[in-house]
Scaffold this motif. Structure first.
Motif, PDB file in Angstrom:
ATOM      1  N   ASP A  24      49.225  35.339  16.889  1.00  0.00           N
ATOM      2  CA  ASP A  24      48.446  35.391  15.641  1.00  0.00           C
ATOM      3  C   ASP A  24      49.337  35.670  14.435  1.00  0.00           C
ATOM      4  O   ASP A  24      49.115  35.123  13.344  1.00  0.00           O
ATOM      5  N   VAL A  27      51.088  32.487  13.371  1.00  0.00           N
ATOM      6  CA  VAL A  27      50.159  31.570  12.690  1.00  0.00           C
ATOM      7  C   VAL A  27      49.895  32.062  11.269  1.00  0.00           C
ATOM      8  O   VAL A  27      49.933  31.291  10.298  1.00  0.00           O
ATOM      9  N   PHE A  31      50.737  30.082   7.501  1.00  0.00           N
ATOM     10  CA  PHE A  31      49.792  29.784   6.421  1.00  0.00           C
ATOM     11  C   PHE A  31      50.102  30.600   5.162  1.00  0.00           C
ATOM     12  O   PHE A  31      49.940  30.097   4.042  1.00  0.00           O
ATOM     13  N   PHE A  48      43.019  23.916   5.155  1.00  0.00           N
ATOM     14  CA  PHE A  48      43.671  23.708   6.447  1.00  0.00           C
ATOM     15  C   PHE A  48      42.646  23.889   7.562  1.00  0.00           C
ATOM     16  O   PHE A  48      42.059  24.960   7.679  1.00  0.00           O
ATOM     17  N   ARG A  50      42.239  24.270  11.348  1.00  0.00           N
ATOM     18  CA  ARG A  50      42.915  24.493  12.640  1.00  0.00           C
ATOM     19  C   ARG A  50      41.993  24.016  13.747  1.00  0.00           C
ATOM     20  O   ARG A  50      40.828  24.395  13.795  1.00  0.00           O
ATOM     21  N   THR A  52      41.157  24.445  17.318  1.00  0.00           N
ATOM     22  CA  THR A  52      41.398  25.334  18.459  1.00  0.00           C
ATOM     23  C   THR A  52      40.501  24.972  19.645  1.00  0.00           C
ATOM     24  O   THR A  52      40.697  25.494  20.739  1.00  0.00           O
ATOM     25  N   ARG A  57      40.079  18.633  20.289  1.00  0.00           N
ATOM     26  CA  ARG A  57      41.469  18.134  20.336  1.00  0.00           C
ATOM     27  C   ARG A  57      41.537  16.806  21.095  1.00  0.00           C
ATOM     28  O   ARG A  57      42.220  15.876  20.678  1.00  0.00           O
ATOM     29  N   GLU A  75      49.582  24.315  18.035  1.00  0.00           N
ATOM     30  CA  GLU A  75      48.631  24.294  16.916  1.00  0.00           C
ATOM     31  C   GLU A  75      48.410  22.857  16.476  1.00  0.00           C
ATOM     32  O   GLU A  75      49.361  22.052  16.475  1.00  0.00           O
ATOM     33  N   VAL A  77      46.921  21.278  13.029  1.00  0.00           N
ATOM     34  CA  VAL A  77      46.370  21.588  11.702  1.00  0.00           C
ATOM     35  C   VAL A  77      46.030  20.277  11.009  1.00  0.00           C
ATOM     36  O   VAL A  77      46.882  19.387  10.900  1.00  0.00           O
ATOM     37  N   SER A 146      57.415  20.325  14.688  1.00  0.00           N
ATOM     38  CA  SER A 146      56.180  19.765  14.147  1.00  0.00           C
ATOM     39  C   SER A 146      56.274  18.246  14.141  1.00  0.00           C
ATOM     40  O   SER A 146      57.330  17.689  14.452  1.00  0.00           O
TER      41      SER A 146
END
Ligand SMILES: Cc1cc2nc3c(=O)[nH]c(=O)nc-3n(C[C@H](O)[C@H](O)[C@H](O)COP(=O)(O)O)c2cc1C
Length: 200
Positions: A24, A27, A31, A48, A50, A52, A57, A75, A77, A146
């Motif tokens: 956490d 993350v 941000f 944004f 997210r 989860t 997904r 993640e 985003v 990323s």
């Protein structure tokens, strides 16, 4: 990691470790850093989303030509932007500034965007892209990778996340632990082709 290393080592990664999770605090750091990106008149158009939820997904991956990074990265985003942010309580963008600056800038920004739909959209994309780059470099600095993405069915993904009509999808950004390095670079254009002195 110093900034130049983060810039040169950031690559678009397609293979992520699906069992790795960001904690956490990591993350939150990502941000918090993204929020420091510049935006015109400090409008901060970015929103944004997210992802989860595993089923969501999978659905997004199906709408993204089955690209594995969509589900395998820790993640996902969706960088969205509000094209009407300029007119939604704009005084909040300058609330910490001296009163004289507020009195000048808030009406000025409204005059600048009023009735100019193309620049409202351009600005939203610029802001989202600024945030995307900050997120990618911050991820790199934390030891993560990323992959910026626009290879997906925008209408389908917009529907899946209930994107409001006045928002746009700027790009999708999976972030996580790379399993496999990127291939060699495609080929950067030479400086003399892209840096011009005093015009074209
Ligand atoms: C707006 C944008 C959209 C992209 N979309 C995808 C994508 O859908 N899938 C993908 O694998 N890479 C995507 N890429 C990654 C590019 O192919 C990559 O950035 C480029 O080849 C340069 O490589 P590098 O990022 O590793 O330096 C995208 C990059 C950007 C900036």
């Amino acid at each position: 990691m110093d900034l130049f290393t983060a810039i040169s080592e950031r690559r678009s990664i397609k293979h992520f470790n699906p069992s790795h999770q960001l904690n956490d605090a990591e993350v939150a750091t990502l941000f918090e850093q993204a929020l420091l990106s510049p935006t015109s008149y400090n409008i901060q158009h970015w929103r944004f989303v997210r992802i989860t939820d595993n089923k969501l997904r999978q659905d997004i991956r199906a709408a993204a030509w089955d690209q594995a990074q969509v589900t395998d990265a820790s993640e996902l985003v969706l960088i969205c932007a509000d094209t009407n942010a300029w007119q939604k309580s704009p005084e909040r963008y300058w609330r910490d500034a001296p009163q004289a600056a507020q009195d000048m800038l808030v009406p000025m920004l409204q005059d600048f965007y009023q009735g100019r739909e193309w620049i409202q959209r351009d600005e939203a994309i610029r802001s989202g892209a600024m945030a995307a780059q900050t997120l990618m470099l911050a991820a790199k600095a934390l030891g993560y990778d990323s992959c910026p993405m626009i290879g997906f069915d925008q209408d389908k993904v917009a529907e899946l996340i209930n994107l409001p009509d006045d928002h746009i999808l700027v790009m999708m950004l999976p972030i996580g632990k790379a399993l496999k390095a990127a291939n060699g670079r495609g080929g950067q254009l030479p400086l003399q082709d892209v840096v011009l002195n005093n015009g074209f």
